[in-house]
Write an enzyme that holds these catalytic residues in place. Structure first.
Site, mmCIF file in Angstrom:
data_model
loop_
_atom_site.group_PDB
_atom_site.id
_atom_site.type_symbol
_atom_site.label_atom_id
_atom_site.label_comp_id
_atom_site.label_asym_id
_atom_site.label_seq_id
_atom_site.Cartn_x
_atom_site.Cartn_y
_atom_site.Cartn_z
ATOM 1 N N ASP A 19 5.430 66.015 57.567
ATOM 2 C CA ASP A 19 4.168 65.697 56.915
ATOM 3 C C ASP A 19 4.312 65.702 55.390
ATOM 4 O OD1 ASP A 19 1.215 65.371 57.123
ATOM 5 O OD2 ASP A 19 1.216 67.271 56.031
ATOM 6 N N GLU A 26 6.724 61.434 56.056
ATOM 7 C CA GLU A 26 5.559 60.757 55.494
ATOM 8 C C GLU A 26 5.677 60.912 53.992
ATOM 9 O OE1 GLU A 26 0.673 60.980 55.410
ATOM 10 O OE2 GLU A 26 1.854 62.802 55.612
#
Lengths: 539, 539
Positions: free
Chosen positions: A263, A300
């Site tokens: 993330d 990400e």
């Protein structure tokens, strides 16, 4: 005096007949483990702020807490299971107990991944890992070969996207806990499906964060959207870095995970001489060498900086691939999304063509929305280094009403978007329900048990959308109904219009698998032409 | 919509018969220049927050200020001269007016540099650039071939090390201003001496910082020892980056500077896709291509990260060289420096040998003082990428009493240290006065005109050393006497013991120049052996 740190025991590790417990608490003078039955175990200092003990008082299933310097006992930051939630006892779990049946499984090549992102809690009515197992045949019929599971680290309550996790080593109890996740991965592998797990190394959630009590897990050198940054380059960072590295190893080693989706790696600020992502890649390659299996790291990243996906020995951070939101944004404005907020930076068709060609849309050019020159060139990167999608949990759930594409666009446009993703020279990713045009929303939901925090989240959410919809409209993130509303309605698949969409997706995936031009992720062999007058983009 | 920023006019630029003025003020609705004689010039928006005008109302020597949105007029942040100090009028200067006489000069190869660091204010009794000119023959006799001038950007008052500069484009008035610096560089070049200028792009001083009134020069994304970081990667950073790049170009183009020493590059936090240092290097190479002369960037860096000195096309930031404080620390503990503070990390002899061999002492090893694993390997870097010294302004001046080596060590040990530096496979640097064993201190001094700030600095300085010496001992940084005490005593050179040291330095430099083994900065041909029992290090 050239010492180095080689101590990786975090939490309880149960081997045959022996239990080791390790706690990193560099400021403490005394560390004790309090077993639920009243037993107390004294830990000994092992150097570099680590404390450890070998003990027979902790076995598979034992409940315990940790007391620092005779303060109240706390859950273990490296707990493998929190059956009573984030504030309760930690439970020792022997992760080596599972009899795996996936010996035949060999991870797919990254370029062959066809990813399906799912949220365990809302994917089925059960909201558990076992529920997911029941749907694997549907995924096989669809044709995808990898599921990406939204974060499963223990979060407060039973309803959360997963990004509020506070025990990075503990699998969410309400999903079924660690053994259920092992069962799911095993089942996937038996059916030829790879498993990507979404993990969060850039922040922890606002409730149940006991990390701060144990040591300098955070630094105020940098500001992130979640406040202080995770400390990966300041004093005492070695302990934090080992914590992250061991967490990564655990997923591959003990859960047979095939790839991690990291993330928001742009929010992991590391100015040290070895970036934590590069250290992760190096350790991953060591794991691969031992197991003989390929593993992948997919980030990400919102920086358009090719350094993140460049090999470590070429000065990069070594991620195998990254998400590319700009493809999504360009695709959305092409099908008619109003150009507000970050969409203002994107032009229909032209920018979609740019992303088909070059990956990054902003690659050293001035971004009016960001108010700065942004990005560098990714022209040398392979197509398999980018993951693309026409919707994902964020893009849907960050809308006030959580509308999926199916609630916003005609079936024709949904098919255009599906084609753009599945015919792209990149790794395609679908979001659960997309394949049959699910009409239910995917809303933002939490279930904090801290009332003050819950109210703050409610207010924040209302304020975020006030300008657009007026205060009364924002669904209450704390309400059970908000969560229930977000669960997939599988009976829709019996309706002909949904069935037709599902058939279309199946057919597209078949075509992608069949034709080399569709699945060979070599962008140099793709010619992209735009005919603006007719609104046609030719690949 | 792929716009890019190509507007570089900061401040007043006088060409033949024409004056352009440019101001970056991205939040302003109106920008006017107020000339001292009452004339007012309206600037027009030129895009990206830049405002500009061509005018005949400003000529060489004109005094002016800038008014934003009808607020009080302020000095120009890109002022070329502040004859009345940091709060006064800016003065337009035609920097192209000088008739340069250095056409025969060609910058030396970096590996041949023998650097002499000096502070203009205390190098001579005059405390001016012209004063420095008068001492060039002494430097030639010594044998050094490059001077490194501590920062000259306009600072408050007349006494400052230079790191409190607030007008990066204006040469300190009390040193003689821009024309006097041009004269000095010209004189150096005629005598075969290269000029390195110390510049500060990581912070500005606490008094006279008008930058903040003009635009987002700073960001709170990062914390630095000086508070908010210079904004090189946040919204609006393009203007700040252009400001820095144009400043760099000015020194090479208008002042014929040969190399820049970049202060504390580790405090320039840049998470953008192109690091500002890499952008500087690229622009520098373009300047070199135009002028046909080599230019260099040398960074002060406290990260032991070889990325800073790795070429841009290999993923680095492209600095030609960096200072290496660890060589200094290892050398100092070897000659007996008490192992307090950061010296605690260093072992006598062994770490000096390590630095001779590998550059970085901590190159991926655990540093007890920093409480973390630190550094990476610089084994592939050339010896010409490291600048070493046995003392410098910081190492001396950050002692409460500003003692040079000559006040701390015997003449024998001073000679040992000189030999270690001048026989090293690195670029050697001396600090002014070192060559004859100057006994006077180099103290910390400032001359802020803001009384509150001055008192805060006084207090801070006292507090810093309280534990060591008691409050009453710390010399007052604001006192003129503190400054005067720090000026070199050139008459010492007439005394035989000082003369002897001078002769020793001369002889060492002659040897370095004469023998290939001494000046060939190829560490692979150097064998370092340590005999700990006898305290001998063999090269």
């Amino acid at each position: 005096m050239s010492r180095s740190l080689n101590f990786n025991a975090f939490g309880v590790d149960i081997h045959t007949g022996q239990t080791t417990i390790g706690v990193w608490a560099p400021s403490s003078k005394e560390v004790r483990v309090h077993v639920e039955n009243g037993d107390v175990i004294d830990l000994k200092e092992a150097g570099f702020g680590f404390w450890s003990a070998n003990t027979e008082k902790i076995k598979d299933g034992t409940l315990y807490k940790v007391a620092l310097d005779q303060e109240s006992a706390l859950p273990d930051p490296a707990s493998r299971f929190q059956p009573q939630g984030v504030h309760g006892y930690s439970q020792a779990i022997d992760l080596s107990k599972r009899n795996w049946s996936d010996q035949q499984w060999h991870n797919l090549a990254l370029e062959d991944y066809l990813i399906y992102e799912l949220h365990v809690g809302t994917f089925t009515s059960d909201g558990t890992f076992d529920g997911v197992v029941g749907k694997l045949d549907h995924l096989i019929e669809l044709g995808v070969n990898a599921i990406e599971i939204m974060p499963v680290a223990q979060f407060p309550g039973e309803r959360n996207w997963g990004y509020d996790g506070v025990f990075p080593f503990a699998v969410q109890a309400s999903y079924g806990g660690p053994r259920a996740l092992q069962r799911l991965v095993d089942a996937c592998h038996r059916k030829g499906i790879a498993v990507i797990l979404d993990v969060v190394y850039n922040h922890v959630g606002p409730e149940g964060n006991y990390l701060e009590s144990y040591g300098p897990f955070f630094t105020d050198k940098y500001h992130t959207p979640w406040g202080k940054a995770i400390n990966v380059d300041d004093a005492y960072c070695d302990g934090v870095r080992q914590f992250i590295l061991e967490n990564m190893r655990m997923w591959f080693r003990d859960f047979h995970i095939d790839a991690l989706r990291l993330d928001a790696v742009h929010a992991i600020k590391d100015y040290g001489a070895k970036h934590i992502l590069a250290a992760m890649r190096e350790q991953l390659d060591e794991l691969s060498a031992v197991s003989g299996k390929p593993y992948y790291l997919i980030g990400e990243c919102d920086l358009n900086d090719v350094r993140y996906i460049t090999p470590v020995n070429e000065g990069g951070y070594g991620l195998h691939a990254q998400w590319i939101d700009e493809f999504h944004h360009a695709l959305r404005v092409t099908v008619g999304e109003p150009r507000n907020g970050y969409y203002a930076d994107f032009e229909p068709l032209i920018h979609l063509a740019k992303s088909f060609r070059d990956g990054y849309v902003y690659d050293g050019t001035y971004s009016p929305h960001r108010k700065k020159t942004f990005g560098n060139k990714a022209s040398e990167a392979s197509g398999s280094q980018f993951v693309v999608f026409s919707q994902n949990h964020d893009q849907i759930g960050n809308r006030m009403l959580g509308e999926r594409s199916s609630a916003l666009y005609s079936e024709g446009l949904q098919k255009v978007m599906a084609t753009a993703v599945l015919a792209s020279p990149y790794i395609p990713m679908l979001f659960m329900g997309e394949e049959y045009g699910e009409k239910k929303p995917f809303l933002y939901f939490v279930s904090h048990t801290d009332e003050e925090l819950a109210e703050a989240v409610r207010k924040g959410r209302r304020a975020e959308f006030k300008d657009f919809h007026g205060e009364e409209d924002a669904p209450d993130p704390m309400a059970v109904a908000t969560y229930e509303q977000s669960k997939l309605n599988w009976s829709a698949l019996d309706e002909s219009n949904h069935r037709e969409i599902f058939t279309f997706y199946k057919r597209l995936i078949q075509l992608r698998k069949k034709y080399e031009a569709w699945h060979r992720l070599d962008r140099k062999h793709i010619n992209v032409e735009v005919c603006s007058d007719s609104g046609v983009l030719l690949l």
